[in-house]
Write an enzyme that holds these catalytic residues in place. Structure first.
Site, PDB file in Angstrom:
ATOM      1  N   ASN A 135       5.508  16.127  -5.837  1.00 55.39           N
ATOM      2  CA  ASN A 135       4.192  16.736  -6.038  1.00 55.39           C
ATOM      3  C   ASN A 135       3.822  17.545  -4.799  1.00 55.39           C
ATOM      4  O   ASN A 135       4.640  17.713  -3.899  1.00 55.39           O
ATOM      5  CB  ASN A 135       3.136  15.668  -6.365  1.00 55.39           C
ATOM      6  CG  ASN A 135       3.021  14.653  -5.249  1.00 55.39           C
ATOM      7  OD1 ASN A 135       2.933  14.992  -4.079  1.00 55.39           O
ATOM      8  ND2 ASN A 135       3.058  13.374  -5.618  1.00 55.39           N
ATOM      9  N   LYS A 138      -7.369  -1.856  -8.395  1.00 52.44           N
ATOM     10  CA  LYS A 138      -6.428  -2.033  -7.275  1.00 52.44           C
ATOM     11  C   LYS A 138      -7.003  -2.948  -6.195  1.00 52.44           C
ATOM     12  O   LYS A 138      -6.402  -3.124  -5.148  1.00 52.44           O
ATOM     13  CB  LYS A 138      -6.047  -0.657  -6.710  1.00 52.44           C
ATOM     14  CG  LYS A 138      -5.400   0.242  -7.774  1.00 52.44           C
ATOM     15  CD  LYS A 138      -5.001   1.621  -7.256  1.00 52.44           C
ATOM     16  CE  LYS A 138      -4.566   2.526  -8.410  1.00 52.44           C
ATOM     17  NZ  LYS A 138      -3.357   3.284  -8.184  1.00 52.44           N
ATOM     18  N   LYS A 144     -10.181   2.835 -10.334  1.00 50.46           N
ATOM     19  CA  LYS A 144      -9.058   2.530  -9.423  1.00 50.46           C
ATOM     20  C   LYS A 144      -9.487   1.534  -8.348  1.00 50.46           C
ATOM     21  O   LYS A 144      -8.736   0.635  -7.986  1.00 50.46           O
ATOM     22  CB  LYS A 144      -8.523   3.821  -8.767  1.00 50.46           C
ATOM     23  CG  LYS A 144      -7.744   4.671  -9.745  1.00 50.46           C
ATOM     24  CD  LYS A 144      -7.249   5.986  -9.161  1.00 50.46           C
ATOM     25  CE  LYS A 144      -6.537   6.783 -10.256  1.00 50.46           C
ATOM     26  NZ  LYS A 144      -6.180   8.137  -9.892  1.00 50.46           N
ATOM     27  N   LYS A 161      25.679  16.940 -11.292  1.00 48.92           N
ATOM     28  CA  LYS A 161      24.656  17.947 -11.614  1.00 48.92           C
ATOM     29  C   LYS A 161      24.528  18.103 -13.138  1.00 48.92           C
ATOM     30  O   LYS A 161      25.548  18.249 -13.823  1.00 48.92           O
ATOM     31  CB  LYS A 161      25.063  19.272 -10.970  1.00 48.92           C
ATOM     32  CG  LYS A 161      24.048  20.351 -11.146  1.00 48.92           C
ATOM     33  CD  LYS A 161      24.483  21.627 -10.449  1.00 48.92           C
ATOM     34  CE  LYS A 161      23.568  22.742 -10.877  1.00 48.92           C
ATOM     35  NZ  LYS A 161      24.071  24.044 -10.497  1.00 48.92           N
ATOM     36  N   ASP A 187       4.250   8.214  -9.830  1.00 53.52           N
ATOM     37  CA  ASP A 187       4.052   7.053 -10.709  1.00 53.52           C
ATOM     38  C   ASP A 187       5.255   6.797 -11.596  1.00 53.52           C
ATOM     39  O   ASP A 187       5.430   5.692 -12.107  1.00 53.52           O
ATOM     40  CB  ASP A 187       2.843   7.309 -11.616  1.00 53.52           C
ATOM     41  CG  ASP A 187       1.541   7.119 -10.851  1.00 53.52           C
ATOM     42  OD1 ASP A 187       1.480   6.192 -10.032  1.00 53.52           O
ATOM     43  OD2 ASP A 187       0.601   7.915 -11.060  1.00 53.52           O
TER      44      ASP A 187
HETATM   45  O1  PMT Z   1      -0.969  15.133   1.755  1.00 54.12           O
HETATM   46  P1  PMT Z   1      -2.021  16.209   1.688  1.00 54.12           P
HETATM   47  O2  PMT Z   1      -1.434  17.561   1.322  1.00 54.12           O
HETATM   48  O3  PMT Z   1      -2.866  16.266   2.924  1.00 54.12           O
HETATM   49  O4  PMT Z   1      -3.007  15.855   0.490  1.00 54.12           O
HETATM   50  C1  PMT Z   1      -3.847  14.760   0.574  1.00 54.12           C
HETATM   51  C2  PMT Z   1      -3.871  13.962  -0.738  1.00 54.12           C
HETATM   52  C3  PMT Z   1      -4.452  14.797  -1.865  1.00 54.12           C
HETATM   53  C4  PMT Z   1      -2.460  13.508  -1.106  1.00 54.12           C
HETATM   54  C5  PMT Z   1      -4.763  12.699  -0.450  1.00 54.12           C
HETATM   55  O5  PMT Z   1      -6.049  13.118  -0.105  1.00 54.12           O
HETATM   56  C6  PMT Z   1      -4.842  11.805  -1.684  1.00 54.12           C
HETATM   57  O6  PMT Z   1      -5.676  11.949  -2.539  1.00 54.12           O
HETATM   58  N1  PMT Z   1      -3.933  10.820  -1.772  1.00 54.12           N
HETATM   59  C7  PMT Z   1      -3.740   9.968  -2.944  1.00 54.12           C
HETATM   60  C8  PMT Z   1      -2.894  10.705  -3.966  1.00 54.12           C
HETATM   61  C9  PMT Z   1      -2.618   9.852  -5.190  1.00 54.12           C
HETATM   62  O7  PMT Z   1      -1.522   9.448  -5.409  1.00 54.12           O
HETATM   63  O8  PMT Z   1      -3.688   9.566  -5.846  1.00 54.12           O
HETATM   64  P2  PMT Z   1      -3.724   8.634  -7.204  1.00 54.12           P
HETATM   65  O9  PMT Z   1      -5.116   8.758  -7.695  1.00 54.12           O
HETATM   66  O10 PMT Z   1      -2.606   9.028  -8.110  1.00 54.12           O
HETATM   67  O11 PMT Z   1      -3.461   7.170  -6.648  1.00 54.12           O
HETATM   68  C10 PMT Z   1      -4.501   6.287  -6.284  1.00 54.12           C
HETATM   69  C11 PMT Z   1      -4.067   5.432  -5.117  1.00 54.12           C
HETATM   70  O12 PMT Z   1      -2.926   4.672  -5.488  1.00 54.12           O
HETATM   71  C12 PMT Z   1      -3.688   6.198  -3.884  1.00 54.12           C
HETATM   72  O13 PMT Z   1      -4.148   5.519  -2.747  1.00 54.12           O
HETATM   73  C13 PMT Z   1      -2.161   6.199  -3.942  1.00 54.12           C
HETATM   74  O14 PMT Z   1      -1.586   6.247  -2.623  1.00 54.12           O
HETATM   75  C14 PMT Z   1      -1.874   4.877  -4.601  1.00 54.12           C
HETATM   76  N2  PMT Z   1      -0.631   4.836  -5.358  1.00 54.12           N
HETATM   77  C15 PMT Z   1      -0.410   5.690  -6.393  1.00 54.12           C
HETATM   78  C16 PMT Z   1       0.748   5.580  -7.129  1.00 54.12           C
HETATM   79  C17 PMT Z   1       1.679   4.583  -6.807  1.00 54.12           C
HETATM   80  N3  PMT Z   1       2.802   4.455  -7.512  1.00 54.12           N
HETATM   81  N4  PMT Z   1       1.440   3.765  -5.793  1.00 54.12           N
HETATM   82  C18 PMT Z   1       0.309   3.860  -5.070  1.00 54.12           C
HETATM   83  O15 PMT Z   1       0.100   3.102  -4.121  1.00 54.12           O
END
Ligand code: PMT
Length: 402
Positions: A208, A342, A338, A287, A277
């Site tokens: 991403n 979480k 969330k 490949k 995710d």
């Molecule tokens: O890295 P940058 O370019 O500076 O951008 C910053 C950012 C947009 C990445 C950051 O500000 C941000 O929002 N990070 C969380 C991104 C994310 O995965 O969001 P989510 O809403 O999908 O996940 C929610 C939370 O679960 C997050 O804390 C994430 O780290 C966590 N997560 C998600 C998926 C996963 N498999 N495991 C996790 O721990």
């Protein structure tokens, strides 16, 4: 950054005195009030007038010169100093201070000051490595004096090794950092940053847009405030912040394992990373080829990755766990879900579809939601400012727990 700070720069007699010119100029650009004390011998390398012109202040050399004012100079400068920086610091000045010798304006002023004293040594490698010099530095460090490590390289005397004065920009950074409120000293903070990647075959992967900037700023700021920081980072182009332990990972499962290894020793977990995710169920060893004659489609089956923050949020005992929410719609509603699911202490929600927010940018637009439902909106801020806000909140929670 150094507005209204009084920085006294002591310049001693080494060829690196010429670098102190740039240093003084940089300190001035940070709006510091800079006053320079030179040893008599240092004036043979650089003229006091050069420093005077850059510092816009008189330069002090001679202890017994006609008083410029009614203050005793070594006392007034010593008292005025917020930071005392000796750059370059020769073996001679280090030895004198370690042995309590005060025989000129610079040494007497250092001896009389209660301000933080920072030495930026510069000398021949053999001198620097000499056990007497090393012993003097160790002794002074034990008394609270600080040293900025010299660089390694070819020195003016044509030897190669440590002894080159640290770069001016790094010295200025060190001085700026010395004014930091060290309110997180000894706290163990685990930060995740950046994207993860999941391979499809040996040449392709999915990922991403996360650049890691948000998480790296949190790690950098926590380290500056004195915390022991472990930064678990997906692939990024960023330089790891100095002083931070960095663990590089690729996939979400690797990030999970790295968090698991450190989670139980940390007090705070901040999950700024954007882990994928889902991952392809099968990673092809070869490949993936286009197949002629088949439909213009390639179907790949994806399976769920572990939700790292949910796993550790639900396992936490006394730790503080902070999550992010990257949303493109219904920001507050999704972030609240969330936060609860979480088991987070608070969540930093960002609408990544907005200008100046989310991925890649140097700024972010966040809303912080507490466990008790309090919602606080912030304007667009530099990611460093956002990091400060997050860590202030973490600090409040640490205080509440103790
Ligand atoms: O890295 P940058 O370019 O500076 O951008 C910053 C950012 C947009 C990445 C950051 O500000 C941000 O929002 N990070 C969380 C991104 C994310 O995965 O969001 P989510 O809403 O999908 O996940 C929610 C939370 O679960 C997050 O804390 C994430 O780290 C966590 N997560 C998600 C998926 C996963 N498999 N495991 C996790 O721990």
């Amino acid at each position: 950054m150094l507005k209204d700070k009084n920085i006294i720069v002591g310049v001693t007699a080494g060829i690196a005195a010429y670098k102190a010119v740039d240093l003084v100029s940089r300190l001035k650009k940070q709006n510091a009030n800079v006053e320079v004390i030179m040893t008599e011998n240092a004036t043979k390398f650089v003229s006091p007038l050069t420093f005077q012109t850059l510092a816009l202040n008189p330069v002090y050399v001679d202890m017994f010169k006609e008083p410029r004012n009614y203050d005793v100079e070594h006392i007034s400068l010593a008292e005025k100093a917020d930071v005392f920086l000796i750059a370059p610091a020769t073996a001679n000045i280090i030895g004198k201070i370690a042995n309590g010798i005060a025989d000129d304006l610079l040494t007497t002023t250092i001896m009389a000051t209660k301000a933080k004293v920072i030495f930026a040594p510069a000398m021949n490698t053999n001198m620097y490595l000499n056990p007497i010099v090393q012993g003097n530095m160790d002794y002074l460090k034990g008394l609270g004096y600080e040293f900025i490590k010299p660089g390694i390289g070819i020195l003016a005397c044509q030897t190669y090794g440590p002894g080159r004065m640290a770069e001016s920009a790094d010295i200025v950074e060190y001085v700026i950092d010395s004014f930091y409120d060290k309110d997180l000293v000894g706290r163990k903070i685990l930060v995740t940053a950046g994207p993860t990647i999941e391979p499809l075959d040996p040449v392709r992967y999915i990922t991403n847009h996360s650049s890691g900037k948000m998480g790296y700023k949190i790690a950098e700021e926590a380290n500056k405030r004195g915390a022991d920081v472990v930064l678990i980072s997906g692939p990024t182009n960023l330089e790891p912040p100095t002083g931070v332990e960095i663990i590089k990972v690729n996939t979400t499962r690797e990030m999970f394992n790295a968090v698991e290894e450190h989670f139980y020793q940390c007090e705070v977990l901040i999950k700024a990373a954007a882990p994928l995710d889902y991952r392809p169920e099968v990673v092809s060893n070869e490949k993936i080829k286009k197949k002629d004659g088949e439909k213009d489609e390639l179907n790949i089956k994806y399976i769920r990755n572990p939700d790292i923050v949910a796993h550790f949020g639900n396992l936490k005992k006394n730790q503080i766990v902070v999550g992010f929410a990257a949303e493109t719609n219904n920001l507050i509603e999704h972030a609240k879900e969330k936060l609860a699911k979480k088991n987070l202490d608070f969540i930093v929600a960002n609408d990544v579809s907005k200008d100046g927010a989310g991925f890649k940018t140097d700024t972010n637009l966040v809303t912080i939601i507490d466990k008790d439902g309090m919602v606080t909106d912030y304007p667009i801020l530099d990611k460093l400012q956002v990091a400060k806000i997050i860590l202030n909140k973490v600090k409040e929670l640490i205080n509440d727990k103790s």
